[in-house]
Design an enzyme around this catalytic site. Structure first.
Site, PDB file in Angstrom:
ATOM      1  CG  ASN A  10      -1.687   1.240   1.425  1.00 42.74           C
ATOM      2  OD1 ASN A  10      -1.784   2.058   0.510  1.00 42.74           O
ATOM      3  ND2 ASN A  10      -2.274   1.424   2.607  1.00 42.74           N
ATOM      4  CE  LYS A  12      -0.115   3.418   4.595  1.00 37.15           C
ATOM      5  NZ  LYS A  12       0.017   3.531   6.039  1.00 37.15           N
ATOM      6  CG  HIS A  95      -5.668   1.963   5.080  1.00 38.54           C
ATOM      7  ND1 HIS A  95      -5.245   2.985   5.893  1.00 38.54           N
ATOM      8  CD2 HIS A  95      -4.648   1.082   5.021  1.00 38.54           C
ATOM      9  CE1 HIS A  95      -4.013   2.731   6.301  1.00 38.54           C
ATOM     10  NE2 HIS A  95      -3.627   1.577   5.787  1.00 38.54           N
ATOM     11  CD  GLU A  97      -2.856   5.721   6.555  1.00 40.10           C
ATOM     12  OE1 GLU A  97      -2.778   5.762   5.315  1.00 40.10           O
ATOM     13  OE2 GLU A  97      -1.966   5.203   7.274  1.00 40.10           O
ATOM     14  CD  GLU A 167      -3.460  -2.465   7.322  1.00 44.74           C
ATOM     15  OE1 GLU A 167      -2.314  -2.629   6.874  1.00 44.74           O
ATOM     16  OE2 GLU A 167      -4.173  -1.499   7.000  1.00 44.74           O
ATOM     17  N   GLY A 173       2.576   2.355  10.626  1.00 40.36           N
ATOM     18  CA  GLY A 173       3.525   3.449  10.433  1.00 40.36           C
ATOM     19  C   GLY A 173       4.243   3.875  11.702  1.00 40.36           C
ATOM     20  CB  SER A 212       5.316  -1.730  11.909  1.00 42.08           C
ATOM     21  OG  SER A 212       4.923  -0.392  12.145  1.00 42.08           O
TER      22      SER A 212
HETATM   23  P1  PGA Z   1       2.962   0.310   7.542  1.00 44.62           P
HETATM   24  O1  PGA Z   1       1.491   0.563   6.923  1.00 44.62           O
HETATM   25  O2  PGA Z   1       3.460  -0.998   6.984  1.00 44.62           O
HETATM   26  O3  PGA Z   1       3.774   1.486   7.099  1.00 44.62           O
HETATM   27  O4  PGA Z   1       2.786   0.246   9.025  1.00 44.62           O
HETATM   28  C1  PGA Z   1       0.596  -0.496   6.765  1.00 44.62           C
HETATM   29  C2  PGA Z   1      -0.690  -0.007   6.164  1.00 44.62           C
HETATM   30  O5  PGA Z   1      -1.107   1.124   6.462  1.00 44.62           O
HETATM   31  O6  PGA Z   1      -1.334  -0.715   5.376  1.00 44.62           O
END
Ligand code: PGA
Length: 249
Positions: A10, A12, A95, A97, A167, A173, A212
């Site tokens: 992903n 982003k 997601h 976000e 998640e 992140g 992560s």
């Molecule tokens: P990350 O993000 O691997 O940077 O923690 C995962 C995601 O948001 O799908």
């Protein structure tokens, strides 16, 4: 359909064209060596570029989001039908976000999921609790609501194109990965208690972990009984790292 291993990047709101070219050049070097489905979700304006570059590597491409309408006067939205039309394979839906920055709620995500599936896309449906919800002992309650509301009333003909991604928001992140045991507990809860409630086949649905994930922890996570792959943000941006995720030593 059976459970399979998916590593999904992903990206982003990241990656310039030059970054994308470097990514696919690195992936080309290990072409044919990864034994998982390798998918990426770039920014929408880069989907066609990625489709072209991914074709040679067997990397499938999708979107990070899609609309709850097929077409019409919805300025700025991304039609699932048009995504399918240009060759996109899947859409990420719900997601964290999108849920927490843009306020997307269960019913709306349910409508988007149904429409994405009706349009011929696969849906990667994301769920996960916030830190305060975990600390208040509400992880199962939150995940149960998100899964049962977000995936309710999906006709069985579409079930084989649904993937779930767990998640935990506090792990995205932040560098704080859920331990493999913490992730496994929630994956098992989703598979063994929730899927039945919405008539999804627990043996067939792949459930990815996200938060992560990196080359150094992917193997242990994938070693858990109910973890079928990973949805990866930061560590998916460089082809060298993504390649390592796709073929853990
Ligand atoms: P990350 O993000 O691997 O940077 O923690 C995962 C995601 O948001 O799908």
């Amino acid at each position: 359909m059976t459970r399979e291993i998916y590593i999904v990047g992903n990206w982003k709101m990241n990656q310039k064209i030059s970054d994308i070219e470097s990514f696919f050049n690195a992936m080309k070097k290990i072409k044919g060596k990864y034994n998982c489905h390798a998918w990426v979700a770039p920014q929408a304006m880069h989907i066609e570029t990625c489709l072209k570059l991914g074709r040679d590597n067997g990397i499938l491409v999708g979107s990070q989001n899609c609309a709850d309408h097929q077409s019409g006067a919805y300025t700025g939205e991304l039609s699932p039908l048009s995504l399918k039309d240009i060759g996109a394979h899947f859409s990420i839906i719900g997601h964290s976000e999108r849920r927490h920055i843009y306020g997307e709620v269960d019913n709306y995500l349910n409508a988007k999921t149904l429409l994405a599936l009706q349009s011929g896309l696969w849906a990667i449906f994301c769920v996960g609790e916030k830190l305060e919800e975990r600390e208040a002992g509400k992880t199962n309650e939150v995940v149960k609501r998100q899964v049962t509301e977000g995936l309710k009333n999906i006709p069985s003909e579409y079930h084989d194109r649904i993937i779930i991604a767990y998640e935990p928001v506090w792990a995205i992140g932040t560098g704080k990965t859920a331990t493999p045991q913490q992730a496994q507990e929630v994956h098992s809860f989703i598979r063994n208690e929730l899927l039945e409630q919405i008539n999804l086949d627990a043996k067939a649905i792949s459930i990815l972990y996200g938060g992560s994930v990196k080359p150094s922890n992917v193997k242990e996570l994938l070693g858990q009984n109910d973890i079928d792959g990973a949805l990866v943000g930061g560590a998916s941006l460089k082809g060298e790292d993504f390649g390592k995720l796709c073929m853990p030593e």
